[in-house]
Design an enzyme around this catalytic site. Structure first.
Site, PDB file in Angstrom:
ATOM      1  N   THR A  72       0.877  -1.176   0.000  1.00 62.82           N
ATOM      2  CA  THR A  72       0.000   0.000   0.000  1.00 62.82           C
ATOM      3  C   THR A  72       0.914   1.225   0.000  1.00 62.82           C
ATOM      4  O   THR A  72       1.610   1.494   0.980  1.00 62.82           O
ATOM      5  CB  THR A  72      -0.910   0.022   1.241  1.00 62.82           C
ATOM      6  OG1 THR A  72      -1.650  -1.193   1.291  1.00 62.82           O
ATOM      7  CG2 THR A  72      -1.868   1.202   1.179  1.00 62.82           C
ATOM      8  N   LYS A 130      -7.440   1.742  -3.154  1.00 65.44           N
ATOM      9  CA  LYS A 130      -7.086   1.332  -1.777  1.00 65.44           C
ATOM     10  C   LYS A 130      -7.288   2.500  -0.797  1.00 65.44           C
ATOM     11  O   LYS A 130      -7.705   2.309   0.349  1.00 65.44           O
ATOM     12  CB  LYS A 130      -5.645   0.834  -1.751  1.00 65.44           C
ATOM     13  CG  LYS A 130      -5.111   0.456  -0.392  1.00 65.44           C
ATOM     14  CD  LYS A 130      -5.677  -0.852   0.158  1.00 65.44           C
ATOM     15  CE  LYS A 130      -5.128  -1.143   1.556  1.00 65.44           C
ATOM     16  NZ  LYS A 130      -5.609  -2.397   2.112  1.00 65.44           N
ATOM     17  N   LYS A 162      -0.295   5.234   8.265  1.00 66.19           N
ATOM     18  CA  LYS A 162       0.481   5.386   7.019  1.00 66.19           C
ATOM     19  C   LYS A 162      -0.490   5.498   5.826  1.00 66.19           C
ATOM     20  O   LYS A 162      -0.373   6.393   4.995  1.00 66.19           O
ATOM     21  CB  LYS A 162       1.406   4.181   6.818  1.00 66.19           C
ATOM     22  CG  LYS A 162       2.093   4.175   5.457  1.00 66.19           C
ATOM     23  CD  LYS A 162       2.536   2.803   4.976  1.00 66.19           C
ATOM     24  CE  LYS A 162       1.497   1.777   4.868  1.00 66.19           C
ATOM     25  NZ  LYS A 162       1.500   0.894   3.728  1.00 66.19           N
TER      26      LYS A 162
HETATM   27  P1  NAP Z   1       5.222  -6.551   7.637  1.00 65.83           P
HETATM   28  O1  NAP Z   1       4.755  -7.809   8.292  1.00 65.83           O
HETATM   29  O2  NAP Z   1       5.787  -5.476   8.479  1.00 65.83           O
HETATM   30  O3  NAP Z   1       6.278  -6.972   6.512  1.00 65.83           O
HETATM   31  C1  NAP Z   1       6.963  -6.033   5.750  1.00 65.83           C
HETATM   32  C2  NAP Z   1       7.914  -6.777   4.834  1.00 65.83           C
HETATM   33  O4  NAP Z   1       8.625  -5.844   4.037  1.00 65.83           O
HETATM   34  C3  NAP Z   1       8.980  -7.584   5.578  1.00 65.83           C
HETATM   35  O5  NAP Z   1       9.264  -8.723   4.818  1.00 65.83           O
HETATM   36  C4  NAP Z   1      10.175  -6.615   5.599  1.00 65.83           C
HETATM   37  O6  NAP Z   1      11.415  -7.288   5.725  1.00 65.83           O
HETATM   38  C5  NAP Z   1      10.028  -6.004   4.237  1.00 65.83           C
HETATM   39  N1  NAP Z   1      10.655  -4.671   4.151  1.00 65.83           N
HETATM   40  C6  NAP Z   1      10.209  -3.516   4.721  1.00 65.83           C
HETATM   41  N2  NAP Z   1      11.011  -2.496   4.395  1.00 65.83           N
HETATM   42  C7  NAP Z   1      11.975  -3.010   3.605  1.00 65.83           C
HETATM   43  C8  NAP Z   1      13.097  -2.450   2.948  1.00 65.83           C
HETATM   44  N3  NAP Z   1      13.371  -1.132   3.042  1.00 65.83           N
HETATM   45  N4  NAP Z   1      13.884  -3.268   2.236  1.00 65.83           N
HETATM   46  C9  NAP Z   1      13.608  -4.585   2.137  1.00 65.83           C
HETATM   47  N5  NAP Z   1      12.560  -5.175   2.715  1.00 65.83           N
HETATM   48  C10 NAP Z   1      11.748  -4.392   3.446  1.00 65.83           C
HETATM   49  O7  NAP Z   1       4.042  -5.880   6.777  1.00 65.83           O
HETATM   50  P2  NAP Z   1       2.726  -6.545   6.164  1.00 65.83           P
HETATM   51  O8  NAP Z   1       1.658  -6.579   7.200  1.00 65.83           O
HETATM   52  O9  NAP Z   1       3.080  -7.788   5.429  1.00 65.83           O
HETATM   53  O10 NAP Z   1       2.304  -5.394   5.140  1.00 65.83           O
HETATM   54  C11 NAP Z   1       2.971  -5.221   3.899  1.00 65.83           C
HETATM   55  C12 NAP Z   1       2.204  -4.202   3.051  1.00 65.83           C
HETATM   56  O11 NAP Z   1       0.861  -4.667   2.859  1.00 65.83           O
HETATM   57  C13 NAP Z   1       2.086  -2.816   3.705  1.00 65.83           C
HETATM   58  O12 NAP Z   1       2.154  -1.838   2.707  1.00 65.83           O
HETATM   59  C14 NAP Z   1       0.709  -2.858   4.347  1.00 65.83           C
HETATM   60  O13 NAP Z   1       0.152  -1.558   4.487  1.00 65.83           O
HETATM   61  C15 NAP Z   1      -0.055  -3.686   3.332  1.00 65.83           C
HETATM   62  N6  NAP Z   1      -1.231  -4.387   3.875  1.00 65.83           N
HETATM   63  C16 NAP Z   1      -1.154  -5.056   5.069  1.00 65.83           C
HETATM   64  C17 NAP Z   1      -2.289  -5.704   5.555  1.00 65.83           C
HETATM   65  C18 NAP Z   1      -2.248  -6.457   6.875  1.00 65.83           C
HETATM   66  O14 NAP Z   1      -3.316  -6.830   7.376  1.00 65.83           O
HETATM   67  N7  NAP Z   1      -1.087  -6.717   7.454  1.00 65.83           N
HETATM   68  C19 NAP Z   1      -3.486  -5.665   4.838  1.00 65.83           C
HETATM   69  C20 NAP Z   1      -3.527  -4.998   3.614  1.00 65.83           C
HETATM   70  C21 NAP Z   1      -2.394  -4.350   3.148  1.00 65.83           C
HETATM   71  P3  NAP Z   1      11.974  -7.736   7.170  1.00 65.83           P
HETATM   72  O15 NAP Z   1      11.398  -9.085   7.437  1.00 65.83           O
HETATM   73  O16 NAP Z   1      13.446  -7.768   6.996  1.00 65.83           O
HETATM   74  O17 NAP Z   1      11.528  -6.693   8.163  1.00 65.83           O
END
Ligand code: NAP
Length: 288
Positions: free
Chosen positions: A97, A172, A240
């Site tokens: 997102t 979104k 965010k």
């Molecule tokens: P998360 O669990 O915090 O995972 C983030 C992932 O991105 C991790 O694998 C992290 O690696 C990697 N990452 C972050 N910054 C990075 C960088 N600078 N370089 C390389 N890798 C990086 O987040 P998530 O919940 O999966 O969410 C991911 C996206 O989906 C976000 O944009 C969020 O808004 C969106 N989203 C989430 C949900 C939800 O329910 N969680 C629902 C809809 C949309 P590390 O493992 O090394 O930290």
């Protein structure tokens, strides 16, 4: 066998990449924290790479799901980023997102390199990712979307092209504006119900069947009444997302008075340590 890369094995990416491997694609993953990539490899098979460029090399499709605009820039445009390894004609699908502006920028860069880009944020949360039942809203070209749709079907129950590059992100933003209002409505309603002495179970079983029913009501009423928030879609992520929507609204002139108010409530929750709490924690403000 179609070769696919998945960059970012977080709460969302880990199970999404797993569904792709289970659906028969040859998946190579990359994760900044290598241990998670190794764990994924043990669980699902496939392979893992040391950089996004290495993972993307030789693939037909590259999927990415990281945190915010800056993170996408790093994994896509960095020296060892996705574009550095991606072949011509390959398609990058970004499930992060992020802003519509970034999507348009990456679309232009991709085209200049004879590559393709789709912005593709998702809805459905952790459960949707784990159950392979996400909704995907995309921006880009029809012909490219048609190629990606059957691959995404591994983890999506519904996907829709919304228009040109950036349109998926705009959809979104609308999604998050809706959620902010609905959840604040539920927080006020459930607090009222408690003060009125109503039986929460009987109440929700009744009103969820009528015009007040919603996904949030059905999936969050139990934990909201119980005061449990340590799961789900984090307040940090929501702020965010709302910040992205506010930036866009400044450009298109849309007024978002209620969403701004709810964002202020989320800020209070952050200040009280609820950064990782689910968005339904809006009700915690009434439970002090
Ligand atoms: P998360 O669990 O915090 O995972 C983030 C992932 O991105 C991790 O694998 C992290 O690696 C990697 N990452 C972050 N910054 C990075 C960088 N600078 N370089 C390389 N890798 C990086 O987040 P998530 O919940 O999966 O969410 C991911 C996206 O989906 C976000 O944009 C969020 O808004 C969106 N989203 C989430 C949900 C939800 O329910 N969680 C629902 C809809 C949309 P590390 O493992 O090394 O930290």
């Amino acid at each position: 066998m179609t070769k696919v890369a998945f960059i970012g094995l977080g709460v969302m990416g880990y199970p999404m990449a797993g569904h792709l491997q289970k659906a028969g694609f040859d998946v190579c993953v990359y994760n900044r924290t290598k241990a998670k990539a190794q764990q994924w490899h043990q669980e699902f098979g496939g392979s893992y790479a040391a950089t996004p460029a290495q993972a993307a090399n030789g693939c037909d499709f590259v999927f990415c799901c990281v945190g915010n605009d800056d993170d996408v820039r790093q994994v896509v445009l960095g020296d060892n980023g996705i574009f550095a390894g991606m072949n011509e004609k390959c398609i990058l699908v970004d499930h992060t997102t992020a802003s519509a502006e970034l999507a348009r920028e990456l679309d232009v860069i991709a085209k200049s390199q004879n590559k393709h880009f789709l912005d593709a944020p998702v809805s459905g949360g952790q459960a949707g990712a784990e159950n392979g039942a996400l909704t995907v809203m995309l921006g880009g070209e029809q012909e490219i979307f048609d190629k990606v749709k059957p691959v995404m079907a591994a983890f999506a129950k519904f996907s829709q092209l919304m228009g040109a590059a950036g349109s998926g992100q705009l959809a979104k933003m609308v999604n998050q504006i809706c959620i902010a209002g609905v959840v604040q409505g539920l927080a006020e309603a459930f607090n009222f119900a408690e003060k009125a002495g109503l039986d929460s179970e009987a109440l929700v079983q009744t009103i969820s069947k009528g015009a007040a029913g919603s996904w949030q009501m059905e999936n969050r009423y139990k934990t909201m009444f119980a005061g449990e928030y340590d799961f789900g879609f984090a307040v940090d992520w929501m702020r965010k997302d709302l910040g992205i929507a506010f930036n866009e609204a400044e450009k298109n002139g849309a007024d978002l008075p209620m969403t701004k108010m709810v964002d202020g409530f989320y800020q209070e929750i952050q200040e009280n340590g609820g950064n990782r709490w689910d968005t339904s924690s809006l009700i915690s403000r009434f439970k002090k």
